[in-house]
Design a protein around this motif. Structure first.
Motif, PDB file in Angstrom:
ATOM      1  N   ASN A 330       0.874  -1.170   0.000  1.00  0.00           N
ATOM      2  CA  ASN A 330       0.000   0.000   0.000  1.00  0.00           C
ATOM      3  C   ASN A 330       0.914   1.224   0.000  1.00  0.00           C
ATOM      4  O   ASN A 330       1.510   1.563   1.023  1.00  0.00           O
ATOM      5  N   LEU A 331       1.034   1.873  -1.163  1.00  0.00           N
ATOM      6  CA  LEU A 331       2.055   2.913  -1.343  1.00  0.00           C
ATOM      7  C   LEU A 331       1.929   4.071  -0.362  1.00  0.00           C
ATOM      8  O   LEU A 331       2.900   4.410   0.320  1.00  0.00           O
ATOM      9  N   PRO A 332       0.771   4.753  -0.244  1.00  0.00           N
ATOM     10  CA  PRO A 332       0.736   5.905   0.671  1.00  0.00           C
ATOM     11  C   PRO A 332       0.974   5.516   2.122  1.00  0.00           C
ATOM     12  O   PRO A 332       1.522   6.315   2.894  1.00  0.00           O
ATOM     13  N   ARG A 333       0.578   4.305   2.507  1.00  0.00           N
ATOM     14  CA  ARG A 333       0.824   3.867   3.884  1.00  0.00           C
ATOM     15  C   ARG A 333       2.254   3.343   4.064  1.00  0.00           C
ATOM     16  O   ARG A 333       2.711   3.187   5.197  1.00  0.00           O
ATOM     17  N   ILE A 334       2.937   3.058   2.969  1.00  0.00           N
ATOM     18  CA  ILE A 334       4.271   2.428   2.978  1.00  0.00           C
ATOM     19  C   ILE A 334       4.220   1.146   3.802  1.00  0.00           C
ATOM     20  O   ILE A 334       5.067   0.902   4.674  1.00  0.00           O
ATOM     21  N   LYS A 335       3.227   0.337   3.525  1.00  0.00           N
ATOM     22  CA  LYS A 335       3.037  -0.896   4.280  1.00  0.00           C
ATOM     23  C   LYS A 335       2.622  -2.020   3.335  1.00  0.00           C
ATOM     24  O   LYS A 335       1.711  -1.854   2.524  1.00  0.00           O
ATOM     25  N   GLY A 336       3.281  -3.169   3.496  1.00  0.00           N
ATOM     26  CA  GLY A 336       2.909  -4.335   2.714  1.00  0.00           C
ATOM     27  C   GLY A 336       3.012  -5.632   3.480  1.00  0.00           C
ATOM     28  O   GLY A 336       2.549  -6.674   3.018  1.00  0.00           O
ATOM     29  N   ASN A 337       3.607  -5.583   4.679  1.00  0.00           N
ATOM     30  CA  ASN A 337       3.826  -6.817   5.418  1.00  0.00           C
ATOM     31  C   ASN A 337       2.514  -7.475   5.855  1.00  0.00           C
ATOM     32  O   ASN A 337       2.398  -8.700   5.856  1.00  0.00           O
ATOM     33  N   HIS A 338       1.527  -6.660   6.228  1.00  0.00           N
ATOM     34  CA  HIS A 338       0.243  -7.237   6.630  1.00  0.00           C
ATOM     35  C   HIS A 338      -0.434  -7.908   5.437  1.00  0.00           C
ATOM     36  O   HIS A 338      -1.022  -8.983   5.576  1.00  0.00           O
ATOM     37  N   ASN A 339      -0.332  -7.283   4.258  1.00  0.00           N
ATOM     38  CA  ASN A 339      -0.919  -7.895   3.066  1.00  0.00           C
ATOM     39  C   ASN A 339      -0.162  -9.151   2.650  1.00  0.00           C
ATOM     40  O   ASN A 339      -0.760 -10.099   2.138  1.00  0.00           O
ATOM     41  N   ALA A 340       1.154  -9.154   2.856  1.00  0.00           N
ATOM     42  CA  ALA A 340       1.934 -10.354   2.560  1.00  0.00           C
ATOM     43  C   ALA A 340       1.449 -11.529   3.419  1.00  0.00           C
ATOM     44  O   ALA A 340       1.265 -12.653   2.922  1.00  0.00           O
ATOM     45  N   MET A 341       1.231 -11.265   4.703  1.00  0.00           N
ATOM     46  CA  MET A 341       0.751 -12.321   5.593  1.00  0.00           C
ATOM     47  C   MET A 341      -0.619 -12.820   5.172  1.00  0.00           C
ATOM     48  O   MET A 341      -0.879 -14.034   5.131  1.00  0.00           O
ATOM     49  N   LEU A 342      -1.501 -11.882   4.834  1.00  0.00           N
ATOM     50  CA  LEU A 342      -2.857 -12.267   4.435  1.00  0.00           C
ATOM     51  C   LEU A 342      -2.842 -13.046   3.121  1.00  0.00           C
ATOM     52  O   LEU A 342      -3.636 -13.971   2.930  1.00  0.00           O
ATOM     53  N   SER A 343      -1.929 -12.695   2.212  1.00  0.00           N
ATOM     54  CA  SER A 343      -1.835 -13.437   0.954  1.00  0.00           C
ATOM     55  C   SER A 343      -1.353 -14.863   1.200  1.00  0.00           C
ATOM     56  O   SER A 343      -1.848 -15.809   0.578  1.00  0.00           O
ATOM     57  N   GLY A 344      -0.389 -15.019   2.114  1.00  0.00           N
ATOM     58  CA  GLY A 344       0.079 -16.359   2.447  1.00  0.00           C
ATOM     59  C   GLY A 344      -1.017 -17.223   3.032  1.00  0.00           C
ATOM     60  O   GLY A 344      -1.155 -18.415   2.702  1.00  0.00           O
ATOM     61  N   MET A 345      -1.834 -16.621   3.901  1.00  0.00           N
ATOM     62  CA  MET A 345      -2.951 -17.358   4.491  1.00  0.00           C
ATOM     63  C   MET A 345      -3.961 -17.779   3.428  1.00  0.00           C
ATOM     64  O   MET A 345      -4.443 -18.919   3.409  1.00  0.00           O
ATOM     65  N   ALA A 346      -4.288 -16.851   2.514  1.00  0.00           N
ATOM     66  CA  ALA A 346      -5.273 -17.155   1.476  1.00  0.00           C
ATOM     67  C   ALA A 346      -4.779 -18.264   0.554  1.00  0.00           C
ATOM     68  O   ALA A 346      -5.547 -19.155   0.152  1.00  0.00           O
ATOM     69  N   ALA A 347      -3.489 -18.231   0.205  1.00  0.00           N
ATOM     70  CA  ALA A 347      -2.931 -19.282  -0.649  1.00  0.00           C
ATOM     71  C   ALA A 347      -2.962 -20.627   0.061  1.00  0.00           C
ATOM     72  O   ALA A 347      -3.281 -21.664  -0.544  1.00  0.00           O
ATOM     73  N   ALA A 348      -2.644 -20.619   1.351  1.00  0.00           N
ATOM     74  CA  ALA A 348      -2.667 -21.859   2.126  1.00  0.00           C
ATOM     75  C   ALA A 348      -4.070 -22.451   2.175  1.00  0.00           C
ATOM     76  O   ALA A 348      -4.259 -23.667   2.014  1.00  0.00           O
ATOM     77  N   GLU A 349      -5.051 -21.603   2.394  1.00  0.00           N
ATOM     78  CA  GLU A 349      -6.440 -22.087   2.479  1.00  0.00           C
ATOM     79  C   GLU A 349      -6.902 -22.688   1.153  1.00  0.00           C
ATOM     80  O   GLU A 349      -7.567 -23.729   1.117  1.00  0.00           O
ATOM     81  N   ALA A 350      -6.515 -22.063   0.046  1.00  0.00           N
ATOM     82  CA  ALA A 350      -6.881 -22.602  -1.263  1.00  0.00           C
ATOM     83  C   ALA A 350      -6.179 -23.934  -1.528  1.00  0.00           C
ATOM     84  O   ALA A 350      -6.777 -24.867  -2.083  1.00  0.00           O
ATOM     85  N   ALA A 351      -4.909 -24.039  -1.114  1.00  0.00           N
ATOM     86  CA  ALA A 351      -4.164 -25.273  -1.342  1.00  0.00           C
ATOM     87  C   ALA A 351      -4.704 -26.423  -0.497  1.00  0.00           C
ATOM     88  O   ALA A 351      -4.816 -27.559  -0.984  1.00  0.00           O
ATOM     89  N   VAL A 352      -5.037 -26.154   0.752  1.00  0.00           N
ATOM     90  CA  VAL A 352      -5.591 -27.209   1.615  1.00  0.00           C
ATOM     91  C   VAL A 352      -6.905 -27.727   1.037  1.00  0.00           C
ATOM     92  O   VAL A 352      -7.151 -28.938   0.979  1.00  0.00           O
ATOM     93  N   LYS A 353      -7.732 -26.831   0.571  1.00  0.00           N
ATOM     94  CA  LYS A 353      -8.998 -27.239  -0.049  1.00  0.00           C
ATOM     95  C   LYS A 353      -8.742 -28.126  -1.259  1.00  0.00           C
ATOM     96  O   LYS A 353      -9.389 -29.182  -1.431  1.00  0.00           O
ATOM     97  N   ALA A 354      -7.804 -27.726  -2.106  1.00  0.00           N
ATOM     98  CA  ALA A 354      -7.512 -28.501  -3.314  1.00  0.00           C
ATOM     99  C   ALA A 354      -6.950 -29.874  -2.974  1.00  0.00           C
ATOM    100  O   ALA A 354      -7.337 -30.890  -3.573  1.00  0.00           O
ATOM    101  N   ILE A 355      -6.040 -29.930  -2.007  1.00  0.00           N
ATOM    102  CA  ILE A 355      -5.432 -31.212  -1.638  1.00  0.00           C
ATOM    103  C   ILE A 355      -6.482 -32.149  -1.039  1.00  0.00           C
ATOM    104  O   ILE A 355      -6.508 -33.356  -1.334  1.00  0.00           O
ATOM    105  N   LYS A 356      -7.381 -31.621  -0.219  1.00  0.00           N
ATOM    106  CA  LYS A 356      -8.437 -32.455   0.361  1.00  0.00           C
ATOM    107  C   LYS A 356      -9.389 -32.980  -0.713  1.00  0.00           C
ATOM    108  O   LYS A 356      -9.982 -34.054  -0.562  1.00  0.00           O
ATOM    109  N   GLU A 357      -9.509 -32.216  -1.807  1.00  0.00           N
ATOM    110  CA  GLU A 357     -10.367 -32.652  -2.909  1.00  0.00           C
ATOM    111  C   GLU A 357      -9.634 -33.556  -3.895  1.00  0.00           C
ATOM    112  O   GLU A 357     -10.189 -33.936  -4.931  1.00  0.00           O
ATOM    113  N   GLY A 358      -8.381 -33.894  -3.565  1.00  0.00           N
ATOM    114  CA  GLY A 358      -7.619 -34.791  -4.417  1.00  0.00           C
ATOM    115  C   GLY A 358      -6.979 -34.130  -5.614  1.00  0.00           C
ATOM    116  O   GLY A 358      -6.519 -34.797  -6.535  1.00  0.00           O
TER     117      GLY A 358
END
Length: 550
Positions: A330-358
C-alpha cells in the motif's frame, strides 16, 4: 551442461522464501492440516538475513494468523505513539496537521518493528507446528511436468565455476517436489519472473512500478530519542519533479531507523538515489537527530508501488505468487507486510482445499479471487490512484489529488478517477542524458553521510567469488555501446551498493565492470536498466547481505 542427476524429496507444499508471506502460508497450512508435509526454503544464511523493511507493521495480518502473538512473545514491542508528516525545504520544514491526512494514514495501533526479527520469530512458530525450514538453500531452477504445470524446485546447488560448469566441490542440490509450489521471493524474484512470463500472468494487468528503499540503523543520544515516534517526509532533497521521501522511526534501545525511498520512475539518468539519501541526512532536522549518533547497519531493497492495477494473476498451474512477488504494498501507507501475511494465508487455504479434494498441480483460482476481493484487494483498491497521480503530476499534484481521492473513497466508497494507469515502465521512463544535466552531489563527510562501499560493509554482504556472476547481461556489449552514450550508463548511479562501474583508462576503450560481491540483492538493476539488459538470478545459498535487525 549435461543433465545433472539429483536426489529428490516429496512434499505437499514447497515454499520459496522465508519472508512474512511464505512463513504465514506455512503456518496456516499446518494450522489447517497438521499432517501436511510443508517445507520453506530460504536463500539467506538464516531466516531474516535478507529481510529489509521500514517497518511500521499493521498487525491485522498477524492478528488473523496468530491471535495470541503477544502471549507467544512476538517482537512487536514499540507501539506507535506519535505520527508526523513533514514537507521539507532545504533548510526548513512544514508539518502537515494529522487531521488533514486520510484516515487510512493513521498509524495508531501499529508497531515499529524489525521485520527480520519478526520473521525469525515466525519461523520458530512454523517449526513448532512441524514445518521444515531450511535457510541457506537458494532455489536456482524450477521443475515442470509434462503437462506444463510447476512440479517443484531445485535447491541447494553449490560449487559451480565462474563459467557455470561444475567445480571440484560441486553439489548438484536436490529436487523438492510439491503438490503446490508457493513463490514468496519478495520484489522481482527470479523464479517469479519466470512463471509470470511462462504463463503470461501479467497479460491483463498494468505495468509494475517500483521504488528503491535504502535504510540505516542509528544509535542516537538518549536525549534525541523518542520511542514510538514515526516521521515521514517529502520534498527536499528530491524536490518536486521526482517522487519519493523519507522515513524516521524511533524504536527501543535508543535506536532509530532512517530510510529514504526514491521512486524508480525518475527521468534524469544522472539522478543518484543513494546520494539523495546521504544528502537528506544533512537537513537540519535530521542532522540534529543524528548529532553524536552512531550508524550500525545499512541495506537497500526495491519496493513495489504499482498497487491494485499492477497485480498479475497470482495463481498458475502448480503454484502461486505471494506477497511482494505479486506486489501488495500500500504505497501511501508504505506498508505491505500485513498484506503479505494475508496473501500467504489465502494461498494456504486454497491449497488445503484442493489437496483435500484430491487435486494437485492445478490452478488455485480460489486464491486469486480471495486476493483481489478480500482484505488485501480492498486495502489496495482504495489507494490505487496515488502512484499514477504521482507519476503524472509529480509529488505536489499527486499529494493533493491523491489525498483528495483517498478522502473521497473513505466517504463515498468509489473514486471519481476510476482506475488510472501507470503508463511507462520504470526502465522506459529513463530519458536520454542529453536532455539533462549532471547533478553535483556533495562529497560524503564520513559522519552523517558515507560512500557506498563503506556503507555496504555495514550490510555484512558476502558472496563466494568463484561462482557464476548472478547479474547476467543478455548482451555484454550494450552497457558501453548503448547505455553509456545514450544514458551516461545509469547503472553506475542507481545501484545502491556500487556493483557497476565504467572503467575508463587512457588509451583503452571503456569497460563495464560488475562487482557482484557487493550486491545486496535489491534488484534495482533488473528494474531500472533502460535497455532491460540485466537479469538478476539467485546466487548460491547463504550469499548476500546478513542483516541483523532490519
Amino acid at each position: 551442461m549435461t543433465q545433472v542427476e539429483r536426489e529428490s524429496m516429496e512434499y505437499d507444499v514447497v515454499i520459496v522464501g522465508a519472508g512474512p508471506a511464505g512463513l504465514s502460508a506455512a503456518i496456516r497450512l499446518k494450522q489447517l492440516d497438521s499432517d501436511l508435509n510443508v517445507v520453506v526454503l530460504e536463500k539467506g544464511s538464516e531466516v531474516g538475513a535478507h529481510i529489509l523493511s521500514g517497518a511500521v507493521l499493521d498487525p491485522s495480518g498477524l492478528n488473523a494468523l496468530i491471535p495470541d502473538w503477544k502471549e507467544k512473545g512476538a517482537p512487536l514491542n514499540v507501539p506507535v505513539k506519535e505520527d508526523n508528516f513533514l514537507v521539507l525545504g532545504e533548510a526548513g520544514k512544514l508539518r502537515l496537521p494529522n487531521w488533514i491526512m486520510p484516515p487510512l494514514m493513521n498509524n495508531h495501533g501499529n508497531y515499529i518493528v524489525s521485520m527480520g526479527n519478526v520473521c525469525r520469530w515466525m519461523a520458530e512458530q512454523a517449526e513448532e507446528l512441524g514445518v521444515e525450514v531450511f535457510p541457506g538453500m537458494a532455489c536456482s531452477e524450477l521443475v515442470y511436468g509434462d503437462d506444463g504445470a510447476l512440479k517443484g524446485v531445485v535447491a541447494g546447488e553449490f560449487g559451480k565455476n565462474p563459467d557455470g560448469t561444475p567445480g571440484p566441490n560441486y553439489e548438484p542440490g536436490m529436487v523438492l517436489y510439491g503438490k503446490y509450489v508457493f513463490l514468496s521471493e519478495g520484489v522481482r524474484g527470479s523464479l517469479s519472473k519466470e512463471v509470470i512470463a511462462k504463463y503470461r500472468l501479467a497479460a491483463d494487468c498494468d505495468v509494475p512500478k517500483f521504488g528503491l528503499g535504502m535504510k540505516e540503523i542509528w544509535e542516537v543520544k538518549p536525549e534525541n530519542h523518542n520511542e514510538g515516534e514515526v516521521t515521514h517526509t517529502m520534498g527536499w532533497p528530491l524536490g518536486w519533479k521526482n517522487s519519493g521521501g523519507s522515513f524516521i522511526y524511533h524504536l527501543d534501545n535508543n535506536q532509530v531507523y532512517v530510510g529514504y525511498i526514491v521512486d524508480l520512475n525518475y527521468k534524469n539518468p544522472y539522478l543518484f538515489p543513494y546520494m539523495e539519501f546521504q544528502r537528506f541526512k544533512h537537513h537540519p532536522e535530521v542532522a540534529k537527530l543524528l548529532k553524536g549518533a552512531k550508524r550500525v547497519a545499512y541495506g537497500a531493497r526495491a519496493v513495489t508501488k504499482g498497487g491494485f492495477q499492477s497485480i498479475p494473476q497470482s495463481a498458475f498451474p502448480g503454484g502461486a505468487l505471494l506477497g511482494c512477488s505479486v506486489g501488495l504494498v500500500n504505497l501511501p501507507r508504505i506498508k505491505g507486510n500485513h498484506n503479505a501475511m494475508l496473501s500467504g494465508m489465502a494461498a494456504a487455504e486454497a491449497a488445503v482445499k484442493a489437496i483435500k479434494e484430491g487435486r494437485a498441480n492445478d490452478t488455485l483460482a480460489d486464491y486469486d479471487v480471495a486476493l483481489r476481493e478480500g482484505p488485501v484487494g480492498k486495502d489496495l483498491k482504495r489507494v490505487r490512484n496515488v502512484a499514477p497521480l504521482n507519476g503524472k503530476l509529480g509529488p505536489v499534484g499527486g499529494l493533493a489529488l491523491g489525498g483528495f481521492d483517498m478522502w473521497f473513497q473513505s466517504i463515498f466508497k468509489f473514486s471519481l478517477f476510476g482506475t488510472l494507469s501507470h503508463g511507462k515502465t520504470d526502465a522506459k521512463a529513463t530519458e536520454a542524458a542529453e536532455k539533462h544535466k549532471p547533478i553535483d552531489y556533495p562529497k560524503p563527510d564520513g559522519t552523517l553521510s558515507f560512500d557506498r562501499l563503506t556503507n555496504v560493509s555495514f550490510s555484512m554482504t558476502n558472496h563466494e567469488e568463484e561462482q557464476p556472476c548472478h547479474l547476467q547481461l543478455q548482451d555484454p556489449s550494450l552497457p558501453i555501446s548503448v547505455n553509456l552514450p545514450e544514458f551516461a550508463e545509469p547503472a553506475q548511479r542507481y545501484c545502491p551498493a556500487g556493483v557497476y562501474e565504467v572503467v575508463e583508462e587512457e588509451g583503452k576503450d571503456p569497460r563495464f565492470v560488475i562487482n557482484f560481491q557487493n550486491c545486496v540483492h535489491c534488484k534495482t538493476c533488473d528494474i531500472k536498466d533502460p535497455s532491460q539488459n540485466i537479469n538478476w538470478v539467485t546466487p548460491q545459498g547463504g550469499d548476500g547481505p546478513n542483516y541483523p535487525n532490519m
